[in-house]
Design an enzyme around this catalytic site. Structure first.
Site, PDB file in Angstrom:
ATOM      1  N   TYR A   9      -9.794  -6.516  12.468  1.00 35.35           N
ATOM      2  CA  TYR A   9      -8.848  -5.505  11.403  1.00 35.35           C
ATOM      3  C   TYR A   9      -9.008  -6.953  10.473  1.00 35.35           C
ATOM      4  CZ  TYR A   9      -5.506  -3.951   8.090  1.00 35.35           C
ATOM      5  OH  TYR A   9      -5.168  -3.699   7.335  1.00 35.35           O
TER       6      TYR A   9
ATOM      7  N   HIS B 105     -39.961  21.995 -12.647  1.00 35.58           N
ATOM      8  CA  HIS B 105     -39.918  20.917 -13.703  1.00 35.58           C
ATOM      9  C   HIS B 105     -38.494  21.846 -14.442  1.00 35.58           C
ATOM     10  CE1 HIS B 105     -42.994  18.774 -11.160  1.00 35.58           C
ATOM     11  NE2 HIS B 105     -43.642  20.655 -11.543  1.00 35.58           N
TER      12      HIS B 105
ATOM     13  N   GLU C  64     -18.470  21.977 -15.695  1.00 34.21           N
ATOM     14  CA  GLU C  64     -18.916  20.567 -16.502  1.00 34.21           C
ATOM     15  C   GLU C  64     -18.319  19.422 -15.840  1.00 34.21           C
ATOM     16  OE1 GLU C  64     -19.718  20.338 -21.022  1.00 34.21           O
ATOM     17  OE2 GLU C  64     -17.767  21.816 -20.108  1.00 34.21           O
TER      18      GLU C  64
ATOM     19  N   LYS D 197     -15.754  28.357 -30.398  1.00 30.46           N
ATOM     20  CA  LYS D 197     -15.900  27.826 -28.592  1.00 30.46           C
ATOM     21  C   LYS D 197     -15.274  28.503 -27.280  1.00 30.46           C
ATOM     22  CE  LYS D 197     -18.592  25.421 -28.312  1.00 30.46           C
ATOM     23  NZ  LYS D 197     -18.341  24.227 -27.959  1.00 30.46           N
TER      24      LYS D 197
ATOM     25  N   SER E 118       0.957  -1.581   0.398  1.00 30.45           N
ATOM     26  CA  SER E 118      -0.019   0.094  -0.451  1.00 30.45           C
ATOM     27  C   SER E 118       1.072   1.333  -0.135  1.00 30.45           C
ATOM     28  CB  SER E 118      -1.170  -0.315   1.541  1.00 30.45           C
ATOM     29  OG  SER E 118       0.028  -0.222   2.226  1.00 30.45           O
TER      30      SER E 118
ATOM     31  N   SER F 148     -11.804  25.127 -27.238  1.00 25.92           N
ATOM     32  CA  SER F 148     -11.929  24.336 -28.522  1.00 25.92           C
ATOM     33  C   SER F 148     -10.432  24.004 -29.667  1.00 25.92           C
ATOM     34  CB  SER F 148     -12.878  24.256 -29.184  1.00 25.92           C
ATOM     35  OG  SER F 148     -13.635  23.391 -30.676  1.00 25.92           O
TER      36      SER F 148
HETATM   37  N1  ARG Z   1      -0.946  -1.024   5.295  1.00 22.65           N
HETATM   38  C1  ARG Z   1      -1.846  -1.578   6.085  1.00 22.65           C
HETATM   39  C2  ARG Z   1      -3.680  -1.185   5.819  1.00 22.65           C
HETATM   40  O1  ARG Z   1      -3.519  -0.242   5.492  1.00 22.65           O
HETATM   41  C3  ARG Z   1      -1.738  -1.393   7.219  1.00 22.65           C
HETATM   42  C4  ARG Z   1      -2.356  -2.333   8.589  1.00 22.65           C
HETATM   43  C5  ARG Z   1      -1.902  -3.511   8.346  1.00 22.65           C
HETATM   44  N2  ARG Z   1      -1.984  -4.345   9.173  1.00 22.65           N
HETATM   45  C6  ARG Z   1      -2.069  -5.763   9.291  1.00 22.65           C
HETATM   46  N3  ARG Z   1      -2.145  -6.362   9.850  1.00 22.65           N
HETATM   47  N4  ARG Z   1      -1.683  -6.561   7.586  1.00 22.65           N
HETATM   48  O2  ARG Z   1      -4.713  -1.228   6.665  1.00 22.65           O
END
Ligand code: ARG
Length: 461
Positions: free
Chosen positions: A316, A155, A289, A282, A22, A276
């Site tokens: 979690y 309307h 938009e 234009k 991530s 445009s």
């Molecule tokens: N990158 C993870 C998230 O955003 C962090 C938490 C990860 N926790 C775990 N037990 N793998 O949720």
């Protein structure tokens, strides 16, 4: 090496890494992660898990890492799975062995929830600020519009003339509710998850109240399972932002219509329009938009994330990592949209005479004629039918309303005066309606609320 290498006999596969990392998006949380870690280490020191000199070393290392991020000098490592891992790795490089103590009594589960709450609280405050900015502009424009009026539509059919200042304030009140909603979301999210650990707390006697206070939260969590599972604040923020988007989209739609040659109520500044690539003549209302178009995406983020949450068992689950991208994007799009729409409206010129002309049709005063009859003692339904008949007559026989009204035994010259330009808005008396005095009062109240809302915002840390 991963954070969990002790339990594993082989390295993670490339597929696992690519699919689950991530870092590419959660690096946005870097500074908030450092803030959370500084509070955590202060908490560890307070209960004697860290000696004062160890805490000082870690604090110094975290500050160095902070400086590296601020100077864009932080170097990521290919084994950094997420921002939390990256920062802990770097802190350990800088602080030596004591770095290994930072994660005592903490899991990434309570850590990420804390980071994201600190981030969301601050970013929502920025959105709220920008909403106030747009609200203020609408008030200023409403004042500048004086007694200008335009057709009010239901309307999409012309209904009654309304003051342009009233129309602008209608959008302003919707934004006032958005502001209020965002502050409520901030207030509800203001519970600190730090100390919940992976899900059940720990045997180390840390004090969640202490770290909650340090981080400026209202209170620590009541239930550690809930603390690491709760993403209500993300869903709420996504809803709040989607609704801001819906409101901006409705403004956008009007600007698109009003800037057409057919309406001609508004001319956009060159700096807030686009051209445009092919057609030289234009000038396009792209901001309006996109304020409309991007709202589709905001609604999608909300729907998508609710689907992610639905059916997740406590506590979690890695699914929760899916909270960040929609939230980050929704915040970015909404803050930009608020600024762009504000700039577009602030620099536009409004054609009050085109608005007036479009509203100066006697048909739009039909209700005023019916109410004239009501004041003479006729029941409203009868009055409605009489005036409806006159309108039909006028259209079918191509005779001016004025003429028919003057000639009508129940109406006459006095009633015909109601058809004169601007008369309708001048005579409107309902509180909160589109009459001149009512709108002036409305502006006062709105302005007071704006000032109070500004104070409420300043009180948020
Ligand atoms: N990158 C993870 C998230 O955003 C962090 C938490 C990860 N926790 C775990 N037990 N793998 O949720």
């Amino acid at each position: 090496m991963t954070l969990w290498h002790g339990r594993f006999s082989s390295e993670p596969s490339v597929e696992l890494w690519e699919f689950t990392e991530s870092l590419t998006f959660d690096k946005t949380l870097a500074l908030d992660d450092i803030t959370g870690s500084k509070a955590h280490l202060a908490g560890l020191e307070r209960v004697g898990v860290l000696l004062p000199e160890e805490a000082a070393t870690l604090h110094g290392a975290l500050s160095l890492v902070e400086a590296e991020f601020l100077d864009s000098k932080f170097v990521f490592n290919e084994r950094d799975e997420d921002i939390h891992t990256a920062i802990e790795r770097r802190v350990t490089e800088l602080a030596g062995d004591v770095g290994a103590k930072l994660h005592t009594a903490r899991s990434r589960n309570d850590q990420v929830a804390t980071d994201l709450k600190i981030f969301t609280r601050r970013e929502l405050k920025i959105v709220a600020e920008r909403i106030l900015g747009l609200q203020q502009l609408l008030l200023d424009l409403s004042r500048e519009a004086h007694d200008a009026y335009l057709p009010g539509y239901t309307h999409m059919q012309k209904a009654q003339p309304v003051l342009f200042g009233h129309h602008l304030m209608a959008h302003g009140w919707a934004l006032a509710r958005d502001f209020d909603r965002i502050l409520a979301t901030i207030s509800r999210l203001n519970i600190c998850p730090l100390g919940a650990g992976a899900l059940g707390g720990s045997t180390v006697a840390i004090d969640p109240k202490f770290t909650s206070d340090l981080l400026g939260f209202r209170a620590p969590f009541e239930n550690s399972l809930d603390a690491v599972s709760d993403r209500d604040f993300v869903a709420e923020a996504l809803f709040d932002l989607a609704l801001v988007g819906v409101h901006l989209s409705r403004i956008g739609e009007e600007i698109v219509l009003w800037s057409t040659e057919e309406f001609g109520f508004i001319r956009l500044s060159d700096s807030y329009s686009t051209g445009s690539s092919m057609l030289p003549q234009k000038k396009n209302p792209d901001i309006a938009e996109l304020a409309r178009g991007k709202t589709g995406r905001l609604i999608g983020h909300l729907a998508g994330f609710l689907a992610t949450l639905k059916g997740l068992p406590l506590s979690y689950n890695r699914d929760l990592q899916e909270d960040k991208e929609p939230l980050f994007d929704a915040l970015k799009q909404t803050t930009r949209s608020l600024l762009a729409v504000k700039g577009m409206l602030a620099t536009a010129s409004f054609d009050f005479s085109r608005m007036r002309k479009a509203a100066d049709s006697p048909y739009l005063c039909a209700i005023d004629l019916a109410e004239f009859l009501v004041k003479q003692g006729h029941p409203f339904r009868k009055a409605h039918a009489i005036i409806g008949g006159i309108v039909r007559d006028s259209i079918e026989r191509h005779v001016q309303m004025q003429e028919l009204v003057e000639a009508h035994p129940l109406l006459g010259i006095e009633a015909a005066r109601l058809l004169e330009p601007g008369e309708s808005v001048r005579r409107r008396v309902t509180a909160g309606g589109s009459g001149i005095e009512a709108v002036a009062l409305q502006r006062e109240r709105y302005s007071e609320q704006l000032q109070q809302d500004q104070k409420r915002l300043d009180l948020i840390n």
